[in-house]
Design a protein around this motif. Structure first.
Motif, PDB file in Angstrom:
ATOM      1  N   SER A  63       0.848  -1.189   0.000  1.00 23.17           N
ATOM      2  CA  SER A  63       0.000   0.000   0.000  1.00 23.17           C
ATOM      3  C   SER A  63       0.879   1.233   0.000  1.00 23.17           C
ATOM      4  CB  SER A  63      -0.892   0.011   1.245  1.00 23.17           C
ATOM      5  OG  SER A  63      -1.654   1.205   1.316  1.00 23.17           O
ATOM      6  N   PRO A  64       0.452   2.334  -0.635  1.00 20.87           N
ATOM      7  CA  PRO A  64       1.201   3.586  -0.501  1.00 20.87           C
ATOM      8  C   PRO A  64       1.313   4.000   0.962  1.00 20.87           C
ATOM      9  CG  PRO A  64      -0.402   3.746  -2.284  1.00 20.87           C
ATOM     10  CD  PRO A  64      -0.708   2.477  -1.553  1.00 20.87           C
ATOM     11  N   LEU A  65       2.434   4.620   1.297  1.00 21.91           N
ATOM     12  CA  LEU A  65       2.709   5.046   2.664  1.00 21.91           C
ATOM     13  C   LEU A  65       3.102   6.515   2.680  1.00 21.91           C
ATOM     14  CD1 LEU A  65       5.039   2.075   3.748  1.00 21.91           C
ATOM     15  CD2 LEU A  65       2.571   2.267   4.156  1.00 21.91           C
ATOM     16  N   LYS A  66       2.824   7.153   3.806  1.00 15.67           N
ATOM     17  CA  LYS A  66       3.309   8.520   3.993  1.00 15.67           C
ATOM     18  C   LYS A  66       3.782   8.693   5.430  1.00 15.67           C
ATOM     19  CE  LYS A  66      -0.893  10.933   5.579  1.00 15.67           C
ATOM     20  NZ  LYS A  66      -1.812  12.064   5.349  1.00 15.67           N
ATOM     21  N   ARG A  67       4.605   9.684   5.652  1.00 16.73           N
ATOM     22  CA  ARG A  67       4.979  10.109   7.000  1.00 16.73           C
ATOM     23  C   ARG A  67       5.404  11.575   6.919  1.00 16.73           C
ATOM     24  NH1 ARG A  67      10.769   6.875   7.861  1.00 16.73           N
ATOM     25  NH2 ARG A  67      11.847   7.879   6.121  1.00 16.73           N
ATOM     26  N   LYS A  68       5.456  12.230   8.055  1.00 25.63           N
ATOM     27  CA  LYS A  68       5.854  13.629   8.108  1.00 25.63           C
ATOM     28  C   LYS A  68       7.361  13.753   7.878  1.00 25.63           C
ATOM     29  CE  LYS A  68       2.212  14.709  11.457  1.00 25.63           C
ATOM     30  NZ  LYS A  68       1.922  15.159  12.842  1.00 25.63           N
ATOM     31  N   ARG A  69       7.742  14.883   7.312  1.00 26.23           N
ATOM     32  CA  ARG A  69       9.167  15.081   7.036  1.00 26.23           C
ATOM     33  C   ARG A  69       9.985  14.992   8.315  1.00 26.23           C
ATOM     34  NH1 ARG A  69      13.426  18.395   6.723  1.00 26.23           N
ATOM     35  NH2 ARG A  69      14.648  18.487   4.764  1.00 26.23           N
ATOM     36  N   LYS A 127      12.259   7.395  11.104  1.00 25.74           N
ATOM     37  CA  LYS A 127      11.438   6.698  12.094  1.00 25.74           C
ATOM     38  C   LYS A 127      10.460   5.761  11.386  1.00 25.74           C
ATOM     39  CE  LYS A 127      11.505  10.680  15.234  1.00 25.74           C
ATOM     40  NZ  LYS A 127      10.667  11.687  15.939  1.00 25.74           N
ATOM     41  N   ASP A 128      10.138   4.681  12.045  1.00 27.02           N
ATOM     42  CA  ASP A 128       9.150   3.743  11.509  1.00 27.02           C
ATOM     43  C   ASP A 128       7.765   4.277  11.866  1.00 27.02           C
ATOM     44  OD1 ASP A 128       7.917   1.610  10.379  1.00 27.02           O
ATOM     45  OD2 ASP A 128       8.636   0.121  11.809  1.00 27.02           O
ATOM     46  N   ALA A 129       7.390   5.387  11.220  1.00 28.32           N
ATOM     47  CA  ALA A 129       6.164   6.114  11.572  1.00 28.32           C
ATOM     48  C   ALA A 129       5.280   6.268  10.347  1.00 28.32           C
ATOM     49  CB  ALA A 129       6.531   7.484  12.152  1.00 28.32           C
ATOM     50  N   TRP A 130       5.066   5.161   9.628  1.00 32.81           N
ATOM     51  CA  TRP A 130       4.344   5.191   8.357  1.00 32.81           C
ATOM     52  C   TRP A 130       2.846   5.084   8.553  1.00 32.81           C
ATOM     53  CZ3 TRP A 130       7.393   6.539   4.516  1.00 32.81           C
ATOM     54  CH2 TRP A 130       8.761   6.224   4.582  1.00 32.81           C
ATOM     55  N   GLU A 131       2.130   5.724   7.650  1.00 32.65           N
ATOM     56  CA  GLU A 131       0.661   5.639   7.624  1.00 32.65           C
ATOM     57  C   GLU A 131       0.236   5.203   6.221  1.00 32.65           C
ATOM     58  OE1 GLU A 131      -3.194   8.678   7.608  1.00 32.65           O
ATOM     59  OE2 GLU A 131      -1.264   9.373   8.437  1.00 32.65           O
ATOM     60  N   GLU A 132      -0.604   4.164   6.164  1.00 36.18           N
ATOM     61  CA  GLU A 132      -1.110   3.714   4.867  1.00 36.18           C
ATOM     62  C   GLU A 132      -2.109   4.733   4.312  1.00 36.18           C
ATOM     63  OE1 GLU A 132      -2.675  -0.202   4.737  1.00 36.18           O
ATOM     64  OE2 GLU A 132      -0.785  -1.170   5.325  1.00 36.18           O
ATOM     65  N   ILE A 133      -1.993   4.986   3.002  1.00 38.90           N
ATOM     66  CA  ILE A 133      -2.901   5.918   2.344  1.00 38.90           C
ATOM     67  C   ILE A 133      -3.326   5.329   1.005  1.00 38.90           C
ATOM     68  CG2 ILE A 133      -1.972   7.983   3.459  1.00 38.90           C
ATOM     69  CD1 ILE A 133      -0.277   8.477   0.963  1.00 38.90           C
ATOM     70  N   ILE A 188      14.908   3.995   1.882  1.00 39.17           N
ATOM     71  CA  ILE A 188      13.533   4.472   2.060  1.00 39.17           C
ATOM     72  C   ILE A 188      13.290   4.848   3.513  1.00 39.17           C
ATOM     73  CG2 ILE A 188      11.100   3.814   1.946  1.00 39.17           C
ATOM     74  CD1 ILE A 188      11.775   2.065  -0.441  1.00 39.17           C
ATOM     75  N   MET A 189      13.697   3.974   4.440  1.00 37.29           N
ATOM     76  CA  MET A 189      13.460   4.257   5.851  1.00 37.29           C
ATOM     77  C   MET A 189      14.144   5.545   6.285  1.00 37.29           C
ATOM     78  SD  MET A 189      11.970   3.390   8.667  1.00 37.29           S
ATOM     79  CE  MET A 189      11.505   1.656   8.575  1.00 37.29           C
ATOM     80  N   ALA A 190      15.336   5.785   5.784  1.00 31.08           N
ATOM     81  CA  ALA A 190      16.079   6.970   6.207  1.00 31.08           C
ATOM     82  C   ALA A 190      15.543   8.251   5.596  1.00 31.08           C
ATOM     83  CB  ALA A 190      17.557   6.807   5.829  1.00 31.08           C
ATOM     84  N   LYS A 225      15.963  -4.048  13.368  1.00 35.61           N
ATOM     85  CA  LYS A 225      15.080  -2.897  13.452  1.00 35.61           C
ATOM     86  C   LYS A 225      15.488  -1.861  12.402  1.00 35.61           C
ATOM     87  CE  LYS A 225      13.924  -3.416  18.354  1.00 35.61           C
ATOM     88  NZ  LYS A 225      13.969  -2.779  19.701  1.00 35.61           N
ATOM     89  N   GLY A 226      14.464  -1.221  11.815  1.00 38.16           N
ATOM     90  CA  GLY A 226      14.737  -0.347  10.697  1.00 38.16           C
ATOM     91  C   GLY A 226      14.966   1.101  11.044  1.00 38.16           C
ATOM     92  N   ALA A 227      14.423   1.579  12.141  1.00 37.51           N
ATOM     93  CA  ALA A 227      14.510   3.007  12.446  1.00 37.51           C
ATOM     94  C   ALA A 227      15.965   3.464  12.537  1.00 37.51           C
ATOM     95  CB  ALA A 227      13.775   3.313  13.748  1.00 37.51           C
ATOM     96  N   MET A 228      16.186   4.735  12.216  1.00 36.50           N
ATOM     97  CA  MET A 228      17.531   5.282  12.195  1.00 36.50           C
ATOM     98  C   MET A 228      18.245   5.071  13.529  1.00 36.50           C
ATOM     99  SD  MET A 228      19.237   7.243   9.858  1.00 36.50           S
ATOM    100  CE  MET A 228      18.053   8.364   9.126  1.00 36.50           C
ATOM    101  N   ASP A 229      17.571   5.342  14.623  1.00 34.88           N
ATOM    102  CA  ASP A 229      18.191   5.220  15.938  1.00 34.88           C
ATOM    103  C   ASP A 229      18.481   3.778  16.303  1.00 34.88           C
ATOM    104  OD1 ASP A 229      18.054   7.916  16.182  1.00 34.88           O
ATOM    105  OD2 ASP A 229      16.315   7.950  17.526  1.00 34.88           O
TER     106      ASP A 229
END
Length: 779
Positions: free
Chosen positions: A88-94, A99-105, A471-473, A713-717
């Motif tokens: 599914s397409p994903l978005k997150r804030k700049r 961060k693994d903070a994706w929202e399906e759209i 993509i994650m970064a 784990k994928g998040a930058m931290d």
């Protein structure tokens, strides 16, 4: 316009491309992206009544691979059905990048955000503020380049320093002979080895390539074995003893990065021993005396000292090539991945030119591609003619030393893009379209610098099959794409005489093909440049624009695989030049051993060798700390570049990144088979598992590339899928050759030492600057 009926077709037992076999629907087609690789083998795709992929087999009626498939293709159902796929397409804030903070759209919402964001940024910063990055090309190349150009930007990028993959050999060949060249394995004939005009090469020179594992320039690696069965003898030039090297008449264990010296030494030996083809040189070569003078500086003793290859081996290999009735050069990206790649590839090709191994059965042939879009689709129409002022802003073309970028090449210069991102000069880049590419973990050197540069962008779209470190970064919007079993398309290019079609067989779900995404986005921004209602109509346009063929996708599918007519010695009949004159497509009409193309670009017209830096001869002051020569990029059956890491059936065979070490070296450094070690140089380090093997010289170590760990784990931290630990690009730098082409990916200095408790990870600081702290003492 050409007639489709002029193409040669292959009759099939079942003429329909789709048919029933018991409970399954079988679709005949081609396996190109995604996932990898470059080849586009003929496949039979089995699906059930719900259009769910069951299995893929090789198509025994396809002349290209004749039913043979590698394990990656046999496992494609594990890719298609993977629970890790993007669906599914994903978005997150700049501000949530990393961060693994994706929202399906929905697709509509994703397209709306993309249109609004890019439009706003281009209004603020200019059309050229957008740039795109593609992966290895495959079946996205024409569609992504057209998208770039239709959005008003000249900046389509392949994210390697010095465009160091394939492009350098192509440019080097065109600059000296007017064409790219591939070995003659009968791939241009539907009948293959049974064609009466073909003969097996007497000698196959495998140079910087391991073709049974890594297939470059349209080569199916098993062709080499097929030719060996028909009498071909091998010369292998490789630091490692590969499977083919062990079966070669001569194995030249070259010091990485010294290929140009070896080529010049061979040329010198051939000329001084009167082994060159006098008739071909006199009639069809230009600058022979100048080449001879340049090669005179590399007698066998000096060449041996530079390359670490015994003199007698160099002499034997040169004599085998010169005295053979048909010799081919099977070269790989190792010749692209040295800093002065253009003179290196020119020198290697010159060996085959002066020995007359050109356009003859079992020699080097110029492929006539059905679709020619290596320079992109639409650059001249949409940029050069429509907006010449924008064409002048293509990254790098304003640099006097990069004159070759202004000579028929449409790519933007990647090293210059990194500089522009860091400085904002001569203009600001603000948005990126990243399609089927993973630059941080795969192609880009110095990933910490690359990440810091790309992180400055205001908006980033990524298009891919899976979540990746890049993509994650970096990404703000992610669009999920279909695999080759879920879409229609073409397979052409890379030295091919044939055209295959990729034929949709399985249900794509909520994903979309790359081509459909590009068409739909393109229509939103510039409907005039994208006038087609569907991808099938668009395919008809690319057939016309890039191949001069008046036909439809459906007609090509019915013919596929389709072959262009072929004949040898076309330089004698005017068929290698667009003006119909005899000879080669160069200013002199000859193979230019002294290249006027290079001379007019203020480059050396003759091939030359430059010591790789850092290296044992160029930087001896580093040897105390970094005494080993490291080469990277060793290929594996189980993955294609950075793909396939999340597929259990493939990962089980090669679970960890490896470094090959000679037993003497392992003993010296106190490491054993299976130990985890750090490979370190003055730029950084990466972690590997030791494989102790006598197949590598004690002075070298060799490692594979493209590693990240999707299970982490994928998040930058949290370490970005373990990339900072296992990415060998940590040891590389952005530094291209004089002409803007080539970079040292495959030769550097290093040391190795065991991983110890408390030092298992590279230190990562997850702050806004995306800083990275290497091991203490590393620069």
């Amino acid at each position: 316009m050409a007639d489709l009926q002029n193409l040669q077709s292959v009759p099939h037992v079942i003429p329909e491309y789709q048919y029933q076999e018991g409970e399954y629907t079988v679709t005949r087609g081609s396996a190109w992206s995604g996932p990898g690789c470059h080849l586009g083998c003929g496949v039979l795709i089995y699906t059930d009544e719900n259009e769910r992929l069951v299995k893929v087999e090789g198509d025994p009626e396809n002349p290209f691979n004749q039913g043979r498939l590698c394990v990656r293709c046999l496992a494609v159902q594990d890719v298609v059905n993977s629970p890790k796929r993007l669906t599914s397409p994903l978005k997150r804030k700049r501000e949530d990048r990393g961060k693994d903070a994706w929202e399906e759209i929905s697709w509509d919402e994703a397209y709306d955000i993309i249109y609004e964001s890019i439009t706003t940024l281009q209004e603020q910063n200019g059309k050229e503020a957008l740039f795109t990055i593609m992966g290895t090309g495959r079946d996205i190349s024409p569609w992504l380049t057209r998208l770039t150009f239709s959005l008003g930007s000249p900046n389509c990028v392949f994210a390697m320093s010095g465009l160091s993959c394939y492009t350098t050999r192509v440019v080097g060949c065109i600059a000296t002979s007017g064409s790219f060249w591939v070995g003659d394995y009968s791939q241009q004939y539907p009948e293959r080895y049974d064609h009466p005009d073909w003969k097996a090469p007497e000698v196959i020179v495998i140079w910087g390539n391991n073709p049974v594992v890594a297939n470059s320039d349209g080569l199916f690696g098993h062709w080499v074995v097929d030719c060996m069965k028909r009498g071909s003898k091998l010369i292998t030039i490789d630091p490692r003893v590969t499977w083919l090297a062990a079966r070669s008449e001569a194995h030249l264990g070259i010091r990485p990065g010294t290929d140009a010296a070896l080529a010049l030494g061979m040329i010198d030996y051939i000329i001084k021993n009167d082994l060159y083809d006098h008739e071909f040189v006199d009639k069809w070569c230009y600058g022979f005396e100048e080449l001879a003078a340049a090669a005179d500086e590399y007698p066998l003793a000096k060449t041996s000292e530079i390359t670490w290859i015994p003199e007698e081996k160099i002499a034997r290999a040169a004599r085998m090539i010169a005295e053979s009735d048909g010799a081919v050069l099977q070269w790989g990206v190792s010749l692209d991945m040295c800093k002065e790649a253009l003179p290196t590839s020119s020198a290697a090709f010159a060996i085959f030119a002066i020995t007359g191994q050109i356009e003859r059965p079992g020699g080097m042939i110029s492929p006539s591609e059905i679709l020619r879009y290596s320079a992109g689709w639409g650059y001249e129409e949409l940029i050069e003619k429509k907006t010449p002022e924008i064409a002048a802003k293509r990254a790098g073309v304003w640099k006097p030393e990069y004159g070759l970028l202004r000579s028929g090449i449409s790519a933007a210069h990647t090293d210059t893009v990194i500089e522009m991102l860091e400085t904002g000069e001569p203009y600001k880049l603000s948005c990126l379209w990243l399609q089927t590419a993973n630059p941080l973990a795969c192609t880009s050197p110095d990933p910490k610098r690359t990440l810091a540069a790309l992180a400055k962008l205001d908006f980033i779209v990524a298009v891919d099959l899976f979540m990746t470190p890049s993509i994650m970064a970096l990404a703000d919007i992610v669009l999920p794409v279909s695999t080759f079993t879920e879409k229609d398309g073409f397979r052409v290019g890379d030295g091919f005489q044939r055209c295959e079609t990729i034929n949709k067989a399985s249900d794509p779900g909520n994903t979309k093909p790359d081509t459909q995404i590009n068409l739909e986005i393109g229509k939103r921004f510039n409907p005039e440049a994208w006038p087609w209602d569907n991808v099938q109509e668009m395919y008809g346009a690319v057939l016309r624009d890039c191949g001069g063929i008046d036909g439809t996708f459906e007609q090509m599918r019915d013919l596929a695989p389709a072959y262009l007519p072929f004949e040898y010695r076309r330089y004698e009949t005017g068929k290698l030049r667009p003006d119909g004159q005899l000879g080669f497509n160069t200013p002199s009409g000859r193979i230019e051993l002294w290249s006027s193309y290079f001379a007019n670009s203020n480059l050396s017209p003759l091939p030359y060798f430059e010591e790789p830096t850092p290296g044992p001869l160029a930087t001896p002051e580093l040897l105390d700390k970094y005494p080993l020569v490291l080469t990277t990029g060793a290929r594996s059956w189980w993955s294609f570049h950075s793909e396939h890491r999340q597929i259990p059936s493939l990962r089980a065979h090669k679970p960890w990144p490896e470094v090959e070490v000679h037993p003497e070296t392992a003993e010296k450094y106190g490491v054993s088979d299976g130990d985890w070690v750090w490979i370190e140089n003055q730029r950084g380090r990466c972690k590997r598992v030791v494989v102790v093997t006598p197949t590598i010289d004690p002075r070298y170590v060799s490692t594979d590339h493209g590693w990240w760990l999707p299970e982490e784990k994928g998040a930058m931290d949290d370490g970005l899928f373990g990339m900072w630990d296992v990415d060998c690009n940590n040891l590389l730098e952005w530094k291209c050759g004089k002409a803007g082409f080539g970079s040292n990916y495959k030769t550097m200095l290093c040391t190795i030492y065991k991983v110890v408790e408390g030092d298992e990870h590279n230190v990562w600081k997850g702050d806004a600057a995306y800083s990275y702290a290497p091991k203490e003492g590393a620069e």
